[in-house]
Scaffold this active site. Structure first.
Site, PDB file in Angstrom:
ATOM      1  N   HIS A  53      -1.446   5.303  56.004  1.00 34.14           N
ATOM      2  CA  HIS A  53      -0.549   5.280  54.930  1.00 34.14           C
ATOM      3  C   HIS A  53      -1.494   5.773  54.237  1.00 34.14           C
ATOM      4  CE1 HIS A  53       2.622   5.314  52.742  1.00 34.14           C
ATOM      5  NE2 HIS A  53       2.772   4.104  52.620  1.00 34.14           N
ATOM      6  N   GLU A  85       4.690  13.454  59.411  1.00 33.44           N
ATOM      7  CA  GLU A  85       3.514  13.321  57.987  1.00 33.44           C
ATOM      8  C   GLU A  85       2.356  13.898  57.928  1.00 33.44           C
ATOM      9  OE1 GLU A  85       4.802  13.201  54.005  1.00 33.44           O
ATOM     10  OE2 GLU A  85       5.912  12.490  55.801  1.00 33.44           O
ATOM     11  N   GLU A 125       7.434   7.957  63.173  1.00 26.83           N
ATOM     12  CA  GLU A 125       6.642   9.043  61.738  1.00 26.83           C
ATOM     13  C   GLU A 125       5.091   8.986  62.136  1.00 26.83           C
ATOM     14  OE1 GLU A 125       6.935  10.171  57.029  1.00 26.83           O
ATOM     15  OE2 GLU A 125       6.951   7.686  58.106  1.00 26.83           O
ATOM     16  N   ASP A 129       1.965   9.610  60.192  1.00 24.52           N
ATOM     17  CA  ASP A 129       1.163  10.136  58.592  1.00 24.52           C
ATOM     18  C   ASP A 129      -0.102  10.670  59.546  1.00 24.52           C
ATOM     19  OD1 ASP A 129       1.263  10.456  56.238  1.00 24.52           O
ATOM     20  OD2 ASP A 129       1.963   8.295  55.734  1.00 24.52           O
ATOM     21  N   HIS A 157      10.638   4.647  59.775  1.00 24.37           N
ATOM     22  CA  HIS A 157       9.708   5.234  59.150  1.00 24.37           C
ATOM     23  C   HIS A 157       8.523   4.270  59.023  1.00 24.37           C
ATOM     24  CE1 HIS A 157       8.717   6.054  54.722  1.00 24.37           C
ATOM     25  NE2 HIS A 157       8.122   5.205  54.715  1.00 24.37           N
ATOM     26  N   ASN A 158       7.365   5.298  59.038  1.00 25.17           N
ATOM     27  CA  ASN A 158       6.186   4.291  58.940  1.00 25.17           C
ATOM     28  C   ASN A 158       5.426   3.219  59.950  1.00 25.17           C
ATOM     29  OD1 ASN A 158       5.845   5.832  56.935  1.00 25.17           O
ATOM     30  ND2 ASN A 158       5.464   4.256  55.571  1.00 25.17           N
TER      31      ASN A 158
END
Length: 599
Positions: free
Chosen positions: A207, A241, A192, A194, A162-163
């Protein structure tokens, strides 16, 4: 060889350490320093050959190994091949009893030539064998890809992060290429990314709406391309994302195609399939996970036309975040060029199990936040399992975890969620479980789910003890510690050591036991304590060993840990290697245990 080192007289600590290493005696410098000090009789920082010999004996001649050796050698100086065979059969449960296995072990580990020629093994050789990778607790078979890799993707647990671009906290910390590189090197298969609009039409990764630093999307993709298949040949999924405008999404599509080339999966493997392809069929492929316009059939038909020269109306299409009528949801514009790169991993908002049963397509995947997923797993566990049998489901940490903390992934593996995404940059119990689980199947990042999480006819629920289960009675004798990391609060090599043994799995299989404390001994604490665990669903169970230094005021201090799947445990006398909080090896620190189980 030893005499040569003392030709010039006495030797100092550094030389002593080097000589032990040369003699194949792995040792921790802090422990050597402390033992050197105890044996340097004149306290001049230099020792004689006799003093060196006693240091060697203290480190190499561990009582518990001497005891085993004497039992099988009949208190003689050497083991014959037949004695070694007897040991392998009786204690190590060796199934691979090739006629010459004892001969091979002697050839490999016996350091004294005359003894080797006589087909015998000295204590020196036996110590080397017991300290070798062959005597680790983790089964050698599990270090290879041994599972059937031809099932559809949704039949596997997939190592997911994640992230991935963050290397500390979620609000202020740096974004760093290292986040991607280290996750890939650890075998992670779902990353992931973003993505946001950047200046000069260059999409950036960070982020959003926080003060984390920015990376160029192109740089991230180049790094992923370089490291994607170092740890595993099996497919990598890039979960986008996506917050970019259609024009920058086109730039993203260009970058993905130009950097990855044929590695990027941009078309179906079969004509109009009804199920996902297998990890085997997707070896060395990169898959894009993003929202998608229309069906796979429409994508295939459009392939002939040049996506960039369509008039601007068709270049992107507005779809709602959940495929609901447009006026009900915020609009997300998806550029056709990027949409067409989404084949088997289309991102689709989860609405309900019933909606998925009626409308969800085989290539549509859901992301569910941990809070909602936890609620569903408690209220509708069976429906959740039926859902994960058909559709790839990704679970991600709740937004309030600004410190990048993690949830316990076990509860979501228990219901068959394929992509349980953790913050790989955050050490602690959840990442220990993640690393331990994915040691299995050759650290390939893909683990075939147990039959009861793949077969819709099985009435499995993690909250009920299954009637058809095949429980394992696992017994572990924790014998001793080998050169454990000393406490940070100790000026020498001491610690008040204890070991916690904990199982993770379905709720019924969670259990924690611990040894007594051995005071002021991190070098060779001896417990000789036996623990028994009854494990109802061994296919989902993990065993975690944690070594701590007892702290009376500030609580216990973590010294090292090791986690592995219960079904990957070897029987017999075994070494448990220890790892630091950050996941680095603490070699030669280990626990010495004896394992047996009945199934």
């Amino acid at each position: 060889m030893i005499r040569d080192e003392f030709k010039g007289g006495k030797i100092n600590l550094e030389k002593t350490h080097r000589l032990l290493e040369k003699l194949d005696i792995p040792c921790n410098y802090t422990h050597v320093k402390s033992i050197f000090k105890d044996n340097d009789r004149l306290k001049q920082g230099r020792i004689t050959i006799e003093e060196f010999r006693s240091i060697y004996r203290i480190i190499a001649h561990r009582e518990e190994i001497v005891e085993i050796f004497n039992t099988y050698s009949g208190n003689q100086k050497f083991l014959f091949e037949k004695n070694l065979l007897e040991f392998l059969k009786q204690e190590q449960y060796a199934l691979d009893m090739r006629k010459n296995i004892a001969f091979e072990i002697i050839q490999k580990y016996e350091p004294i030539e005359e003894v080797k020629k006589a087909h015998q093994m000295s204590f020196e050789g036996f110590t080397r064998y017991m300290g070798s990778p062959e005597c680790l607790v983790f089964k050698t078979d599990c270090t290879e890809v041994y599972q059937d890799m031809n099932h559809p993707l949704n039949d596997y647990f997939i190592s997911s992060s994640h992230n991935t671009y963050l290397i500390s906290d979620q609000l202020l910390g740096p974004s760093d290429i290292w986040g991607y590189v280290s996750a890939l090197v650890k075998g992670c298969r779902c990353l992931e990314i973003d993505c946001w609009d950047g200046s000069q039409n260059e999409p950036v990764v960070y982020h959003g709406y926080t003060l984390t630093s920015k990376l160029l999307f192109k740089t991230v993709i180049q790094a992923i391309h370089k490291y994607a298949f170092i740890a595993s040949d099996y497919p990598v999924v890039l979960s986008l994302e996506n917050h970019c405008s259609p024009s920058q999404q086109e730039v993203m599509a260009d970058i993905l195609q130009s950097v990855f080339g044929d590695t990027l999966l941009s078309d179906m493997l079969d004509d109009f399939p009804d199920k996902l392809p297998s990890p085997e069929a997707l070896k060395f492929k990169v898959l894009v996970r993003n929202k998608k316009i229309g069906s796979l059939r429409e994508t295939r038909e459009r392939k002939g036309s040049d996506k960039h020269e369509d008039d601007s109306e068709k270049e992107s299409e507005t779809i709602s975040a959940a495929g609901l009528p447009l006026f009900k949801r915020r609009r997300v514009k998806v550029a056709m060029a990027l949409s067409d790169l989404v084949i088997y991993t289309k991102a689709e908002k989860f609405r309900s199990f019933q909606h998925s049963r009626l409308y969800q397509q085989f290539n549509e995947t859901n992301s569910i936040g941990e809070t909602e997923a936890r609620k569903l797993s408690k209220l509708k566990a069976h429906e959740f399992i039926l859902h994960t049998m058909k559709f790839i489901t990704r679970i991600y940490p709740k937004a309030t975890r600004a410190d990048s903390s993690n949830f316990n992934p076990q509860e979501f593996w228990n219901i068959g969620c394929q992509m349980v995404a953790l913050n790989f940059q955050t050490p602690g119990l959840p990442m220990d479980l993640q690393n331990g689980k994915f040691l299995d199947n050759g650290s390939s990042g893909y683990i075939l789910k147990p039959q009861f999480l793949r077969d819709s006819k099985t009435p499995f629920s993690p909250n009920k003890t299954p009637r058809y289960s095949n429980p394992v009675t696992l017994t572990i004798r924790l014998i001793s510690g080998i050169q454990l990391p000393p406490s940070n609060h100790s000026s020498s090599n001491k610690a008040d050591t204890l070991v916690i043994l904990e199982t993770f799995g379905v709720p019924n299989d969670q259990m924690k036991q611990q040894t007594r404390v051995i005071k002021k001994n991190a070098f060779s604490p001896k417990w000789n304590e036996t623990f028994t665990f009854i494990i109802h669903v061994p296919e989902l169970a993990l065993m975690r060993f944690v070594v701590e230094n007892q702290g009376l005021i500030a609580g216990n201090e973590f010294l090292g840990q090791y986690t592995l799947p219960v079904l990957c445990m070897n029987k017999g006398y075994r070494r448990v290697p220890l790892f630091s909080k950050m996941g680095e090896s603490l070699e030669p620190a280990a626990l010495f245990i004896y394992v047996w189980y009945i199934r």
